[in-house]
Design an enzyme around this catalytic site. Structure first.
Site, PDB file in Angstrom:
ATOM      1  N   HIS A   1      -7.958  -5.032  -0.897  1.00 58.29           N
ATOM      2  CA  HIS A   1      -6.718  -4.343  -0.485  1.00 58.29           C
ATOM      3  C   HIS A   1      -6.053  -5.449   0.444  1.00 58.29           C
ATOM      4  CE1 HIS A   1      -4.100  -0.848   0.006  1.00 58.29           C
ATOM      5  NE2 HIS A   1      -4.115  -1.016   1.027  1.00 58.29           N
TER       6      HIS A   1
ATOM      7  N   SER B   1       0.937  -1.161  -0.014  1.00 54.73           N
ATOM      8  CA  SER B   1       0.103  -0.034   0.052  1.00 54.73           C
ATOM      9  C   SER B   1       0.896   1.245  -0.027  1.00 54.73           C
ATOM     10  CB  SER B   1      -0.842  -0.046   1.180  1.00 54.73           C
ATOM     11  OG  SER B   1      -2.084   0.824   1.165  1.00 54.73           O
TER      12      SER B   1
ATOM     13  N   ASP C   1      -9.587  -3.989  -5.307  1.00 56.76           N
ATOM     14  CA  ASP C   1      -9.081  -3.081  -4.133  1.00 56.76           C
ATOM     15  C   ASP C   1      -9.658  -1.810  -4.582  1.00 56.76           C
ATOM     16  OD1 ASP C   1      -7.432  -1.705  -2.455  1.00 56.76           O
ATOM     17  OD2 ASP C   1      -5.548  -2.483  -3.297  1.00 56.76           O
TER      18      ASP C   1
END
Length: 701
Positions: free
Chosen positions: A674, A553, A638
């Site tokens: 995610h 991320s 995501d």
């Protein structure tokens, strides 16, 4: 460099996809984005490209199938597949979870408490939610909120079956085990009122996924009848609802990355208006709790490290706040938890967790608090689940790089900790074979940056010969946790040294540490990580030609930035759901989360911020040259970092990378979000793939 990874079929060619010019003109500058078209998620040619990347990755990794299976079996051998968590009391029940061998998801259960309120292991077990049943026929299943009504007869819970973090509300009658018709979409936080008939919940904006509204639902009524009690119009802010530990008040909190405010209502009067404690002031945060008619408020109104104030519920505004604990310039006050007879200050000292236990004298804190001691040089500790307000003990969690997750109960009367459960690690694990250290590197501006290390004693040689695995994040004020992970044993047992760099931008040393690595100071995050890696190599912790780095991320942004800055320093890069297309994402306010992120990265519509962000944006700074062997992983659904960011990054890098012997792979999970795969066994397979990529590139079996 090893060619083992390239033992793919002769016809395995890396996908080279088309380029369509898409210029963006801003601040007398033109941003070129030839892969903008990959944003068209439903376009057949986009799916074709993503599937081609997956096929290429599968072909290149085909020679590692046996190794992946070996790694998976090793990791699984270190997991107690059938297990039960420590039961905790809430109301008249003890709640806990089961995991069962062969099942991907937990089973939530409870037993009624004995007459003396102790846990009765012989009481009848009641299954309140089996996530495995929810997941039947679904490629993905994630549980969001979970809240039992005060009466103990209803369960409110939320589920996401796509990975897009879009949750649906369900309410279950625990007497029958059936779900009621009551439901709502795009739900975030949930909290019951005292009557067990009224439920408050927040919802997200459909486009930006910002939690912006709070509704009041009455059991049995249609969602169309739900009353909107609050709407947050400022796009920087998200809202949420919760309840105090003493159950007397409901809080409605609204906060951005830097500012917060809170409203409250008596939990027994759910139709009353929420009352504002204190209006928001830019760059000030406050977080209240309640005890005996007073709000105890942790706030940074006078300093970044927070102080504690108290005020009567009847007069909650700032002019009535009285200081109980002043700000400590060296010790951030990270949290403050209130019970009937005592309170706990959660702090960090030089980046290490500390808990201090205070007795109450009226509404004041007694002098001479007791500090809960922790024995290791690097660790993570914090409060566990504590739902009983009028208690004489509390539970906390503890773990380190060599100590499995543990739950302790601390007796406030005796100041003694009792171990309730330490996670069992089967498969021959012996913690004495491993050692952990905490050292400090010096950043380019002289700042000392902490690093946590773990290695196996009998394979480690401090002479620069071990492979070195460095993990980093460094954003949002998130303190990098230092905890045990049984999957890491597969690398440690093969002689790899693992390090965790607590770089600026994270919250490891408080808000000032965060501020020093965000906005117009963001480059400190990247140079800190480079300095940590260089220090580890210079001190003999790892071989200079065997450095592996990992981040996900915002940590994926870190991976892209440092690979651009110092591609010579790293041998292998693992980048998960990476935020690498900073400029195009932050210039598109229609995307989820963008506007609220201005307080973390800056607003590129402002020329100075634009120039600074562009100076490090990984996608915009790719250049012709040699790059490390790289595995990039993302998910089609995501909602935090859209799949097209890593896809565009990979496509562009393929046209610039000159050392074709070093693999560049992109893997897209077509059924997740995610966090990757939702099932625990599927998640192990994802880690096995990562580790196989690393080991084969280093020619380690």
């Amino acid at each position: 460099m090893s060619n083992l990874l390239n033992a793919a079929p002769q016809d395995a060619k890396p996908p080279i996809t088309k380029r369509i010019p898409h210029p963006t003109h801003i601040h007398d500058t033109t941003l070129e984005d030839d892969y903008f078209w990959l944003r068209e998620k439903d376009a057949p040619e986009v799916r074709e490209y993503l599937e081609a990347e997956n096929a290429y990755t599968e072909a290149v990794m085909a020679s590692t199938k046996d190794l992946q299976k070996t790694l998976y079996d090793e990791m699984l051998s270190h997991i107690k597949e059938t297990d039960t968590s420590v039961p905790y009391r809430d109301g008249n029940y003890y709640y806990y979870t089961h995991t069962v061998e062969g099942l991907q998801y937990p089973i939530y259960c409870r037993r009624i408490a004995a007459a003396d309120q102790r846990h009765d292991a012989n009481a009848t077990e009641e299954v309140i939610l089996d996530v495995n049943k929810l997941a039947e026929g679904q490629p993905f299943m994630s549980l969001g909120g979970l809240s039992v009504s005060p009466s103990g007869t209803l369960l409110a819970y939320t589920t996401d079956n796509t990975g897009f973090r879009q949750y649906t509300l369900h309410i279950r009658d625990l007497n029958t085990g059936n779900d009621l018709p009551d439901t709502a979409q795009r739900v975030g936080s949930i909290s019951w009122a005292a009557d067990s008939k009224t439920l408050f919940y927040s919802t997200e904006d459909e486009q930006t996924k910002r939690q912006d509204r709070v509704f009041r639902h009455t059991l049995g009524e249609a969602q169309s009848s739900d009353v909107q009690v609050f709407h947050e119009e400022d796009e920087r802010f998200n809202v949420g609802v919760g309840r105090t530990r003493d159950r007397k008040y409901l809080f409605l909190e609204s906060g951005s990355h830097t500012t917060s405010e809170c409203r409250f209502v008596d939990a027994s009067q759910p139709t009353a208006e929420f009352t504002l404690i204190a209006p928001r002031i830019n760059d000030q945060e406050y977080y209240p709790d309640h005890r005996d008619g007073f709000f105890y408020i942790r706030t940074n109104d006078t300093g970044k490290n927070f102080r504690l104030v108290v005020t009567p519920v009847a007069t909650p505004s700032r002019e009535h706040w009285q200081e109980l604990l002043p700000e400590d310039k060296d010790v951030p006050l990270e949290d403050f938890d209130v019970f009937q007879n005592f309170a706990i200050a959660s702090e960090t000292v030089l980046g290490l967790d500390r808990m201090r236990v205070f007795r109450f004298e009226g509404e004041q804190l007694a002098a001479n608090p007791v500090t809960v001691a922790f024995p290791e040089p690097t660790y993570s500790a914090g409060l566990s689940v504590n739902r009983i307000f009028d208690a004489n003990s509390f539970r906390y969690s503890y773990t380190s790089l060599v100590t499995p997750a543990s739950v302790y109960e601390y007796n406030v009367n005796t100041n003694e900790s009792t171990l309730l459960k330490q996670q069992e690690v089967p498969g021959g694990f012996d913690r004495t074979r491993y050692a952990a250290e905490r050292i400090w590197a010096t950043a380019t501006d002289g700042v000392k940056v902490p690093i946590s290390l773990v290695y196996r004693r009998d394979t480690f040689h401090k002479n620069g010969t071990n492979p070195l695995y460095v993990y980093g994040y460094g954003s949002y004020g998130y303190a990098l946790p230092v905890g045990f992970g049984s999957s890491r044993l597969s690398l440690l047992d093969r002689g790899i040294v693992m390090a965790y760099a607590h770089i600026r931008g994270g919250g490891d040393l408080g808000d000032t540490w965060h501020d020093a690595g965000k906005m117009m100071h963001k480059r400190n995050t990247f140079t800190d990580f480079i300095a940590c890696t260089e220090h580890l190599v210079a001190e003999g912790y790892g071989a200079k030609d065997k450095v592996i780095i990992e981040g996900g991320s915002a940590g994926g942004l870190l991976m892209g930035a440092v690979a651009n800055l110092r591609p010579d320093l790293f041998r292998i890069v693992l980048s998960h759901v990476p935020f690498v297309d900073v400029m195009n994402t932050m210039l598109d306010a229609s995307l989820p989360l963008t506007v609220g992120e201005y307080e973390e990265w800056g607003n590129p519509n402002e020329s100075d911020a634009f120039a600074y962000m562009r100076s490090y944006s990984p996608y915009d700074n790719l250049a012709a040259g040699a790059y490390p062997a790289t595995l990039i992983k993302t998910s089609l659904n995501d909602s935090q970092v859209m799949y097209w960011e890593p896809a565009k990054f990979t496509a562009k890098l393929r046209t610039l990378k000159t050392n074709h012997e070093a693999p560049l792979l992109l893997h897209i999970n077509m059924d997740a979000g995610h966090g990757g795969a939702s099932g625990r066994y599927d998640y192990l397979k994802e880690i096995s793939m990562d580790y196989a990529f690393v080991l084969r590139e280093l020619a380690i079996e």
